[in-house]
Design an enzyme around this catalytic site. Structure first.
Site, PDB file in Angstrom:
ATOM      1  N   GLY A 232       0.822  -1.207   0.000  1.00 51.18           N
ATOM      2  CA  GLY A 232       0.000   0.000   0.000  1.00 51.18           C
ATOM      3  C   GLY A 232       0.854   1.253   0.000  1.00 51.18           C
ATOM      4  O   GLY A 232       1.757   1.411  -0.829  1.00 51.18           O
ATOM      5  N   ALA A 233       0.596   2.133   0.975  1.00 50.92           N
ATOM      6  CA  ALA A 233       1.304   3.416   1.032  1.00 50.92           C
ATOM      7  C   ALA A 233       2.803   3.244   1.261  1.00 50.92           C
ATOM      8  O   ALA A 233       3.578   4.181   1.073  1.00 50.92           O
ATOM      9  CB  ALA A 233       0.715   4.278   2.138  1.00 50.92           C
ATOM     10  N   GLY A 235       4.657   1.164  -0.456  1.00 48.46           N
ATOM     11  CA  GLY A 235       5.299   0.740  -1.697  1.00 48.46           C
ATOM     12  C   GLY A 235       5.215  -0.750  -1.927  1.00 48.46           C
ATOM     13  O   GLY A 235       4.174  -1.371  -1.683  1.00 48.46           O
ATOM     14  N   GLY A 261      -4.149  -3.414  -6.020  1.00 50.71           N
ATOM     15  CA  GLY A 261      -3.265  -4.588  -6.080  1.00 50.71           C
ATOM     16  C   GLY A 261      -3.346  -5.264  -7.445  1.00 50.71           C
ATOM     17  O   GLY A 261      -2.335  -5.743  -7.977  1.00 50.71           O
ATOM     18  N   ASP A 262      -4.544  -5.298  -8.009  1.00 57.31           N
ATOM     19  CA  ASP A 262      -4.719  -5.924  -9.338  1.00 57.31           C
ATOM     20  C   ASP A 262      -3.975  -5.113 -10.398  1.00 57.31           C
ATOM     21  O   ASP A 262      -3.359  -5.672 -11.318  1.00 57.31           O
ATOM     22  CB  ASP A 262      -6.204  -6.005  -9.700  1.00 57.31           C
ATOM     23  CG  ASP A 262      -7.010  -6.641  -8.585  1.00 57.31           C
ATOM     24  OD1 ASP A 262      -6.461  -7.515  -7.890  1.00 57.31           O
ATOM     25  OD2 ASP A 262      -8.176  -6.243  -8.396  1.00 57.31           O
TER      26      ASP A 262
END
Ligand SMILES: O=P(O)(O)OC[C@@]1(O)O[C@H](CO)[C@@H](O)[C@@H]1O
Length: 344
Positions: A232-233, A235, A261-262
Site C-alpha cells: 500500500g502506502a 510501496g 493490487g490488481d
C-alpha cells in the site's frame, strides 16, 4: 509464443461503490452521492488494466450470457470467454469515505459445480496455449475445492505460459501447501496475505523490511520463483532469482484502494511483456497501483496516468534466491507499523 495475458476470475463481481458524504457511522443513516457499478473481480481488473495499455488479453469467467457483468464487459470491448452458470454474478460493495478509506463488503459468490469448473479449466487451457502469462486471481466461489488453483498451476504448465497467482486465505494456504510443482512463477501477496502464509503478524511485516523479506524467503523456499509484495502506502518489494528491489510510491491523493493490487500485478506483467528487468517490473507495478488508488471505485488507469507518476526503486540485494535450508529466520521488530495498506 505471443505476448498474450489470460486471466481467470472464478468468482467475479459487480463492484458497487457507495460514496459516503463523511466518515462511516455505524448504526447511522448515510445520504449517498449517486453510486457507480463496474465489472470486477481480481482477474477482470488485471485484464482491464492490461487492455487499457493496449495489451493482448483474454479474461475467463463464469457468467450467464445475459448477466450484467457480461454486458458491462462487452461495453468495455474486453475480450472474454465465459462459462454459463445459473446463478447471477455476486455484487460486492465498497463503502468509500471522503478521506480515501474504503471498506469492502464481498458476497460469497455464485456456486461453481464440477461441470462449470471443468469447462473453465478447458477454456483456460485453450486460451493459455502459447500465451506469455496466465493469471489466477481472487477468491474461489462456494463449492470449489480449495486445491483447484494448485491443480490448475500443475496442468497449465504444459501450455508454456508463466503463471501468476493472487489469492488469499484458505485457497492461498492450500496452494502453498501443495508442493513445489504447484508453486506459481509469480505470487502477489499483500502484507495481510503474507501474514496468513508466514504466521508473522502483519504489523511486524509492514514495520520492518528484514522481517518482510525473511517471510518472503519462506515462499521462495516453497518453490515460488518471484514474489511481488504490495504494501500500500509503503510501496512494494520484488524478490526473485535476480535479487530484491524495493519501491517507494509517489505521493498521491488516495480515492479508492480497491483494485490497486490488481493494477500493480498488471503493471508488473506489462513491464515484463515489454522486456523490462526486475527494477522496471517493480517500478511499473507500483506506478500502476498508485495510479489506480488515485482513481475512484475500481477504475483502472491509462498508461498516461501511470507515466505521470514518479516511483523510486532501490536495489536491496542482487544475489539469488535462498535455498530452503538457508532461508533466514524471521526477525521480530518492535517498530510502530507504518499506516496504509492495499485493500482487496
Ligand atoms: O472476494 P475476492 O475474490 O477476494 O475479491 C473480490 C474483489 O474485492 O477484488 C477486487 C479488488 O481487488 C474487486 O474487484 C472485487 O470486489
Amino acid at each position: 509464443m505471443t505476448a498474450r495475458v489470460v486471466t481467470l476470475t472464478a468468482n467475479p463481481s459487480l463492484d458497487r461503490t457507495l460514496a459516503l458524504p463523511g466518515p462511516l457511522v455505524r448504526g447511522g443513516v448515510a445520504r449517498l452521492a449517486p453510486s457507480s457499478t463496474e465489472p470486477g473481480g481480481k482477474g477482470v481488473n488485471v485484464a482491464r488494466a492490461v487492455a487499457a495499455a493496449g495489451g493482448d488479453v483474454v479474461t475467463v469467467l463464469p457468467a450467464a450470457d445475459d448477466d450484467p457483468i457480461v454486458r458491462a464487459l462487452r461495453e468495455l470491448d474486453l475480450p472474454m470467454a465465459t462459462v454459463p452458470i445459473a446463478t447471477p454474478v455476486r455484487t460486492n460493495y465498497t463503502l468509500a469515505e471522503p478521506d480515501g478509506t474504503t471498506t469492502k463488503l464481498n458476497e460469497p459468490g455464485a456456486p461453481l459445480d464440477d461441470e462449470a469448473r471443468g469447462a473453465l479449466t478447458i477454456a483456460m487451457h485453450q486460451h493459455a496455449e502459447g500465451a506469455r502469462w496466465v493469471v489466477l486471481s481472487g477468491s474461489l466461489p462456494p463449492g470449489t475445492p480449495l486445491d483447484w488453483y494448485a491443480d490448475l498451476v500443475r496442468s497449465l504448465r504444459d501450455t508454456g505460459a508463466k503463471i501468476a497467482v493472487d489469492t488469499s486465505e484458505a485457497p492461498l494456504l492450500a496452494l502453498l501447501d501443495a508442493g513445489p510443482d504447484a508453486a506459481p512463477d509469480l505470487l502477489k501477496p499483500n502484507s495481510e496475505e503474507l501474514a496468513q502464509l508466514s504466521g508473522v503478524p502483519e504489523a511486524h511485516l509492514t514495520a520492518n523490511r528484514a522481517t518482510a523479506l525473511a517471510a518472503v524467503d519462506t515462499l521462495h523456499a516453497r518453490g515460488v520463483a518471484e514474489v511481488l509484495l504490495t504494501l500500500g502506502a509503503d510501496g512494494a518489494l520484488l524478490s526473485g532469482a535476480e535479487g530484491v528491489w524495493a519501491a517507494t510510491p509517489p505521493r498521491i491523493a488516495v480515492r479508492s484502494t480497491v483494485g490497486a493490487g490488481d493494477c500493480s500485478l498488471a503493471g508488473h506483467l506489462l513491464a515484463d511483456l515489454a522486456g523490462g528487468g526486475p527494477a522496471e517490473r517493480l517500478r511499473s507495478a507500483v506506478a500502476y497501483g498508485a495510479a489506480s488508488a488515485s482513481l475512484p471505485g475500481s477504475a483502472v488507469p491509462s498508461p498516461e496516468q501511470v507515466a505521470a507518476l514518479d516511483v523510486e526503486v532501490a536495489t536491496v540485494r542482487t544475489e539469488g534466491l535462498p535455498s530452503s535450508t538457508t532461508a533466514p529466520p524471521v526477525t521480530w521488530s518492535t517498530t510502530v507499523p507504518a499506516a496504509g495498506r492495499d485493500v482487496h
